[in-house]
Design an enzyme around this catalytic site. Structure first.
Site, short mmCIF file in Angstrom:
data_model
loop_
_atom_site.label_atom_id
_atom_site.label_comp_id
_atom_site.label_asym_id
_atom_site.label_seq_id
_atom_site.Cartn_x
_atom_site.Cartn_y
_atom_site.Cartn_z
N ASP A 411 -2.69 -7.07 -11.91
CA ASP A 411 -2.05 -5.76 -12.08
C ASP A 411 -2.76 -4.99 -13.20
OD1 ASP A 411 -0.20 -3.73 -11.78
OD2 ASP A 411 1.28 -4.67 -13.10
N GLU A 414 -6.65 -0.76 -13.26
CA GLU A 414 -7.38 0.50 -12.93
C GLU A 414 -8.54 0.77 -13.88
OE1 GLU A 414 -3.98 0.21 -13.18
OE2 GLU A 414 -3.88 -0.04 -11.01
N ASP A 485 3.55 1.07 -7.74
CA ASP A 485 4.93 1.41 -8.11
C ASP A 485 5.52 2.53 -7.26
OD1 ASP A 485 4.46 -0.53 -9.92
OD2 ASP A 485 4.34 0.79 -11.66
C1 GLC Z 1 3.34 -2.47 -13.18
C2 GLC Z 1 3.28 -3.07 -11.78
C3 GLC Z 1 4.63 -3.63 -11.42
C4 GLC Z 1 5.04 -4.67 -12.46
C5 GLC Z 1 5.05 -4.05 -13.84
C6 GLC Z 1 5.30 -5.09 -14.94
O1 GLC Z 1 4.16 -1.37 -13.21
O2 GLC Z 1 2.86 -2.12 -10.85
O3 GLC Z 1 4.60 -4.20 -10.15
O4 GLC Z 1 6.30 -5.16 -12.16
O5 GLC Z 1 3.80 -3.44 -14.11
O6 GLC Z 1 4.34 -6.07 -14.91
#
Ligand code: GLC
Length: 768
Positions: A411, A414, A485
């Site tokens: 995650d 980017e 998200d």
């Molecule tokens: C980001 C991710 C989400 C995750 C959060 C905390 O927003 O896209 O899926 O739950 O981070 O890690």
């Protein structure tokens, strides 16, 4: 006027026009007879080009036969003709001389230029995204010849057909609700590939340039489309195909295909930001058993870590990760953990110390390690362009595999940053060449996924399960993707369909959205419609944000639980079919979930179909995505369709009105289909997957199934151990299933490839 033959046969043509292209020449290369690469080559002697997207094995195998007439060069392969004019404009024709694609001057030039001060002001007020930068280095404009539709471009918001909109490729963690607003259209992924489809031809354009790029598909000027790069070289591929499938085959022959996944990864995944302790995780696992909802994976979000330090765990809340994963294993559930790229900058923390000692972090302009902030606060960022750094990171995943973790969820890659965006001049010197952030940004997630894939493969010897939020063209070789998200709002349920379809059309077939919605509070009705709409999603995960209402299947009332269970079970039933589609995809790149236009190219009614999809070619899903709706119109293409809910045969080629109360998702099976399915199972363990049922859906329930329409029906089914790479050495079976009324249960099962010893213990047949 002379018709001069330059050379009989050559793989590429190089043209120069110093007035138009001062310091470079244009190279046109025949990669194959159908794939042409168009590339500016700077005069700089040291220039060499490395693609982050392409398979290492790519070779130019095509040949041009070249001639020149006046100043126009004509280069012909066995299937297309490329005409290169003195103006460096390029027109491409098919074998019969039909124009496929032509460069042109846009009818309208750029919208009024703004001064820098005006731009700053607009940005301050939030009327212009930080990502907008219209100082293009190269821009190519091509004519819209007729009724072209445009598909692909990865995870972009909006509709299936991208015509009339413009897009930016700049991987962005955009916390705003993802809507079709095109000025703010950059999302997490950059897949600079799109398919142009109209009644006479289909082709793809892949702009392999990792800097910020722009795509205008008939927005500024309805008569043309364009793509532009802000830096680097112009480097694009024209991919010709007879149809959409051929174009995707071409694109994935360049950038690679999703390899076969482990079977369990196709099961149901439950996630939440965050399950806060091992007791809570076990309770969730127990609930799946108690409520009789199948489940194969639980995901641990950032709170399992010690102070969000990657490759650690919080010993107070998760006293023994290994024990936890083995307890879950006994229930047939795998554990998946999140890993972000940001490394907490803290002396004494082993990852930070090793990274500093090994020179693994990206640098600021002055040569010091670059810092920004993410979940752990002050953080530094691995330079994944470096082979050594990728190997180091890959080795670190052993901490997780040693603890029984079965997959890694990447995650914030980017990369997202809390202290403002990375400046363009952050240095990634890892592959021996100092590349700046503006070149690496869009491939950061791609390279992180590659490192993660390599680590999991090395440590587990199994087919790696990686999920990523950010990626680039070609990431499909290493990872699955989710769309980030979304929110628990109906527009995001609607968006899920075109988004998943366009990801598949962009070479990323193993994709999913957060079921139920990530941000905001879901409702029983929305959750029910969401599990229905996504019931064939390859990545099948419910995930929600901190502080939002719980949305596990049992979080609401009995009725919602019953609906949820029904559709999770439906998904499990069809997993043998989904796995077959994964097998087909691994060989061809043709996606699992398909827009109707892929199978019915000449049907004008499906060009803009945003709210229905096909699973392979046999199942059509037309979910309800409107609050309060209990009926909808469904377009059924030509042929006989069997209403999965009632068994009724329906003639296609028309719209029907379908009643769908809250517990019904409109699903149709194409007449004549043979589909392999599982009986009711709680998870995808080896024991549970030993029995197969082969379902046959004859077009006509009253007629004998040996009739004309069904006679030639057969279905190829793939089986292997669903786990490791032995299939690559031939350890798999292929079954050919067909039906005939002469046999007791109608089914004929032939083993056409016999390489895997553990055959099904039982195969039965059902005629629907
Ligand atoms: C980001 C991710 C989400 C995750 C959060 C905390 O927003 O896209 O899926 O739950 O981070 O890690």
């Amino acid at each position: 006027m002379k018709n001069k033959h330059i050379k009989q046969s050559m793989p590429s043509v190089i043209v120069r026009n110093e007035e138009l292209l001062e310091n470079a020449s244009l190279k046109i290369e025949a990669i194959t007879d159908n794939i042409i690469r168009i590339h500016t080559i700077p005069n700089d002697k040291d220039y060499s080009y490395v693609s982050f997207a392409l398979d290492d094995s790519l070779e130019a195998k095509g040949q041009f036969s070249v001639s020149q007439y006046n100043s126009t060069i004509t280069a012909t392969t066995d299937s297309i003709t490329v005409k290169i004019k003195e103006t460096l404009e390029i027109d491409i024709y098919d074998k019969d001389g039909n124009l496929l694609c032509a460069d042109c001057k846009p009818a309208r030039q750029e919208i009024d230029k703004y001064t820098q001060a005006e731009i700053e002001q607009l940005k301050q007020e939030g009327h212009m995204p930080d990502t907008l930068d219209t100082s293009f280095k190269y821009k190519v404009t091509k004519r819209i010849i007729g009724n072209e539709a445009f598909y692909g471009l990865g995870d972009k918001t909006g509709f299936l057909n991208k015509r009339g909109y413009e897009y930016i490729m700049w991987n962005s963690d955009n916390p705003e609700p993802h809507v079709e607003n095109t000025t703010f259209s950059a999302l997490y992924k950059s897949v600079p590939f799109f398919i142009v489809h109209h009644e006479n031809c289909t082709y793809g354009i892949f702009l392999d340039n990792t800097y910020k790029t722009y795509f205008d598909l008939g927005c500024l000027d309805a008569g043309s489309y364009s793509f532009a790069v802000t830096n680097g070289e112009l480097n694009y591929y024209f991919i010709y195909g007879k149809n959409i499938k051929e174009v995707i085959k071409g694109y994935t022959s360049l950038t690679g295909r999703s390899p076969l996944p482990q079977l369990w990864t196709l099961g149901y995944h439950q996630s939440r930001w965050s399950y806060m302790s091992d007791e809570e995780v076990l309770e969730v696992a127990n609930n799946f058993e108690n409520y009789n909802v199948p489940c194969d994976a639980i995901h641990l979000d950032i709170d399992y870590m010690d102070q969000f330090k990657v490759f650690t765990s919080d010993k107070e809340r998760f006293s023994d990760l290994k024990q936890l994963s083995s307890k879950l294993d006994e229930r047939g559930i795998k554990l998946v953990t999140i890993i972000d790229p940001g490394v907490k900058a803290q002396d004494g923390y082993y990852i930070y110390d090793e990274g500093i000692a090994g020179n693994h972090f990206a640098k600021a302009k002055d040569g010091s390690v670059y810092h920004n902030a993410v979940w752990p606060g002050d953080a530094v960022f691995p330079d994944f362009t470096s082979f050594d750094t990728r190997s180091w990171w890959a080795d670190k995943t052993k901490y997780l595999t040693d603890n029984g973790i079965s997959g890694i969820w990447n995650d914030m890659n980017e990369p997202a940053s809390f202290n403002g965006p990375f400046p363009d001049d952050v240095v990634f010197a890892g592959d021996g060449k100092a590349r700046l952030h503006n070149e690496i940004h869009n491939v950061y997630g791609h390279l992180m996924s590659k490192a993660t894939y390599d680590g999991l493969k090395k440590n587990s010897q199994k087919r790696p399960f990686v999920i990523t939020r950010a990626c680039y063209s070609g990431s499909q070789k290493y990872t699955t993707v989710w769309t980030g998200d979304n929110q628990s709002i109906w527009t995001h349920l609607k968006l899920a369909i075109p988004q998943l379809l366009n990801l598949g059309l962009s070479g990323l077939p193993f994709a999913g959205v957060d079921i139920g919605g990530f941000g905001a509070n879901t409702t029983p009705e929305l959750l029910s419609r969401w599990i229905e709409a996504c019931c064939f999603s390859p990545l099948f995960r419910n995930h929600s944000a901190k502080l939002t209402r719980r949305q596990e299947p049992w979080a609401f009332d009995e009725a919602t639980l019953n609906i949820y269970r029904k559709y999770v079970k439906l998904h499990y039933k069809f997993i043998p079919y989904l796995y077959d589609l994964c097998y087909e995809e691994s060989l061809t790149g043709i996606p699992i979930l398909r827009p109707l236009v892929m199978e019915y190219e000449n049907d004008k009614n499906v060009i803009n179909c945003n709210d229905e999809y096909l699973v392979g070619s046999s199942i059509l899903v037309a979910p309800i995505t409107d609050q309060g709706a209990v009926a909808r119109s469904v377009y059924l293409p030509q042929g006989i369709w069997i209403d999965y809910n009632s068994g009724k045969r329906i003639k296609g080629g028309r719209y029907i009105l379908y009643k769908a109360p809250i517990d019904v998702c409109p699903i149709f099976i194409k007449g004549g289909s043979i589909l392999p399915v599982y009986p009711d199972i709680p998870n995808l363990s080896h024991e549970n997957t030993q029995r197969l049922i082969v379902e046959f859906y004859p077009s006509d329930d009253t007629e004998n199934f040996n009739n004309k329409t069904n006679k030639s029906c057969y279905y190829m089914h793939y089986q292997d151990n669903g786990t490791d790479f032995k299939y690559q050495a031939g350890e798999y079976n292929l079954y050919k299933f067909s039906f005939s009324s002469n046999r007791p249960n109608g089914l004929k099962a032939e083993l056409t490839k016999n390489g895997y010893k553990n055959k099904y213990k039982h195969i039965s047949a059902v005629i629907k």
